[in-house]
Design an enzyme around this catalytic site. Structure first.
Site, PDB file in Angstrom:
ATOM      1  N   LYS A  61       1.210  -1.408   0.203  1.00  0.00           N
ATOM      2  CA  LYS A  61      -0.005   0.084   0.116  1.00  0.00           C
ATOM      3  C   LYS A  61       0.895   1.080  -0.003  1.00  0.00           C
ATOM      4  CE  LYS A  61      -3.707  -1.964   2.897  1.00  0.00           C
ATOM      5  NZ  LYS A  61      -4.750  -1.901   3.925  1.00  0.00           N
ATOM      6  N   HIS A  64       0.474   5.836   4.231  1.00  0.00           N
ATOM      7  CA  HIS A  64      -0.516   6.563   4.672  1.00  0.00           C
ATOM      8  C   HIS A  64      -0.312   7.419   5.804  1.00  0.00           C
ATOM      9  CE1 HIS A  64      -4.662   7.996   6.281  1.00  0.00           C
ATOM     10  NE2 HIS A  64      -4.831   7.423   5.057  1.00  0.00           N
ATOM     11  N   HIS A  67       0.418   7.571   8.884  1.00  0.00           N
ATOM     12  CA  HIS A  67       1.340   6.593   9.484  1.00  0.00           C
ATOM     13  C   HIS A  67       2.841   7.807  10.198  1.00  0.00           C
ATOM     14  CE1 HIS A  67       0.786   2.676   9.371  1.00  0.00           C
ATOM     15  NE2 HIS A  67       0.270   3.137   8.256  1.00  0.00           N
TER      16      HIS A  67
END
Length: 516
Positions: A61, A64, A67
């Site tokens: 992924k 994001h 994080h």
């Protein structure tokens, strides 16, 4: 009266003690290392290894934005402890195992494209993951395909492992670029997958100690409630016998003896982890510490809601570059984008670190990037002015230090503030909060601004030499020598972070992130 207190006087209800300012400056100049002093005074280091585990995104992924806090807070803690003499091992425990990879593996077989994976790997994996999740909502065959793929992973079937390894390698490569921009590095890239085999050993240990029970749903649980009344239960096995994140986390920590974790949303999760470790006889689990933090509210780019951290970093650079282009004080730079990147990311970190970690805060682009006030931009601006002052007075380090020139109240205020550094280190080492160091540094910047104002050079022809020397002597006590950096190349727009010295400005910002 003595060599410290040079005068004592009494007025109505007040006794005044006048401290020898010359001695104050001499003492500060003689202190070789405030970090060493702090360690001696407050016993801040036990010389143990410390595992600082932070960031921990899920592979396959894009990184994001959620994080960000875990990454920079964990990096701050690791830097702080290492500066104080601990042997710190920085670990990124990736989410690289679990049922989501069953979904991704099954989904890639149906919706994936090797060509698109080469062109834009994480974006393509993200698109596949979104699509397969939507498909699995109403398709039992897809759900079963995901379970089958994950079972193949746990049984080490070559096709499944090969595809998973490809996803993992691609992700780590992409993440390293983001970490480099943030000034973050890791000694170890670990993950759940490294401990899948040990997870079964943990299950056996829990069984042998009588800690593992079977629930009505057929799942394996550990009862952590004080009275064994099933009020606090932790599930460690699915009904089909496959392991969960907590199981693999326990196995990872069975050979660790000290660590720091970050993530407020999982407070109960880590509380259960530490309880299980203690129940298994690992007394060192008492030394484990979970550092929680609040949420960032309203983080958006111009295009709308933020999903990926790279978008936030790009936006910070773009906005800072725009502000620089409009400022009359910005000097011509060889690489304005690089300066905008460093100052923008510094502003992002300082905004995050000013308050208590546990508090939520509202993200504000305009406030964060202001050149005035308590911002990272102001901090960088102050450092640039000091670098400029040192450049214009090259060779001043060879001149003998004269503390008698630092007699003004403006100078004394800076000296007194600098002498608090060991206390600030102690506070930060105790509660692992960056706000103490950041606020110390921001106040120092305001005091330096007062010195620039109160000790002018221009317009004071008769006192130019004396005043200039006062500012130079004061600058000597602010060790901002940019080791390993070329000041002439970036002129006085040089960002502050990551300078390799051990006192005041440089070490403080080295502690809060982003080496250059």
């Amino acid at each position: 009266q003595d060599n410290v207190v040079e005068d004592i006087s009494a007025t109505r209800g007040i006794i005044n003690f006048k401290v020898n300012r010359k001695l104050l400056a001499q003492y500060l100049q003689s202190v070789p290392n405030n970090v060493a002093i702090a360690c001696i005074h407050f016993h801040l280091t036990d010389r143990d290894d410390m595992f600082a585990c932070y960031s921990s995104p899920n592979i396959a992924k894009k990184f994001h934005a959620g994080h960000l806090r875990s990454t920079i807070i964990g990096n701050f803690i690791a830097n702080l402890k290492q500066s104080l003499g601990n042997d710190v091992i920085r670990m990124n425990y990736l989410g690289d195992w679990g049922m989501q990879f069953g979904l991704l593996g099954a989904g890639f077989g149906q919706f994936g494209s090797p060509e698109k994976l080469k062109q834009n790997p994480l974006q393509h994996l993200f698109e596949v993951y979104v699509r397969v999740n939507k498909e699995a909502e109403n398709n039992e065959d897809m759900k079963q395909a995901a379970r089958d793929f994950f079972r193949q992973l746990e049984q080490h079937e070559s096709h499944a492992v090969s595809l998973w390894q490809q996803f993992r390698d691609i992700t780590v490569k992409e993440y390293r670029h983001i970490y480099e921009r943030l000034g973050v590095h890791f000694d170890v890239y670990s993950g759940e997958s490294f401990h899948q085999d040990q997870a079964q050993e943990v299950v056996q240990q829990l069984q042998s100690r009588g800690l593992l029970k079977t629930s009505e749903k057929g799942t394996g649980v550990v009862d952590l409630s004080p009275n064994r009344d099933v009020t606090n239960v932790c599930t460690v096995l699915r009904s089909d016998g496959t392991t969960l994140y907590i199981t693999r986390l326990v196995s990872r920590n069975c050979d660790r003896y000290k660590m720091v974790k970050t993530d407020k949303s999982q407070e109960n999760h880590f509380s259960q982890l530490f309880q299980i470790l203690l129940a298994m006889g690992h007394s060192w689990a008492d030394g484990c510490r979970h550092v929680s933090f609040g949420l960032v509210q309203g983080m958006k780019t111009r295009t709308g809601e933020v999903v990926f951290l790279e978008d936030v970093l790009d936006e910070a650079r773009a906005r800072m570059l725009n502000n620089m282009s409009k400022s009359k004080t910005t000097k011509e730079l060889e690489n304005p984008e690089d300066t905008a990147e460093k100052v923008g990311i510094s502003a992002l970190i300082i905004q995050d670190f000013k308050g208590p970690l546990q508090s939520d805060y509202k993200f504000d682009w305009d406030q964060m990037l202001q050149a005035q006030g308590d911002t990272g931009v102001f901090l960088q601006y102050t450092h640039a002015r000091l670098c400029s002052l040192k450049q214009t007075k090259k060779g001043v380090e060879a001149v003998a230090f004269d503390p008698s020139l630092l007699s003004e109240q403006t100078c004394t205020a800076i000296l007194q503030h600098l002498l608090r550094y060991d206390e600030v280190l102690y506070q930060s080492a105790q509660d692992l909060q960056p706000k103490h160091l950041v606020n110390f540094l921001l106040k120092l910047c305001h005091l330096i601004a007062s010195a620039h104002r109160d000790l002018p050079v221009k317009g004071s022809p008769e006192a130019v030499a004396q005043v200039q020397k006062k500012k130079t002597e004061l600058c000597k006590l602010l060790p901002v020598s940019p080791l390993k950096l070329n000041l002439d190349k970036v002129k006085d727009a040089l960002p502050l972070t990551g300078l390799l010295t051990n006192q005041t400005l440089c070490l403080l910002v080295e502690n809060i992130g982003q080496p250059i």
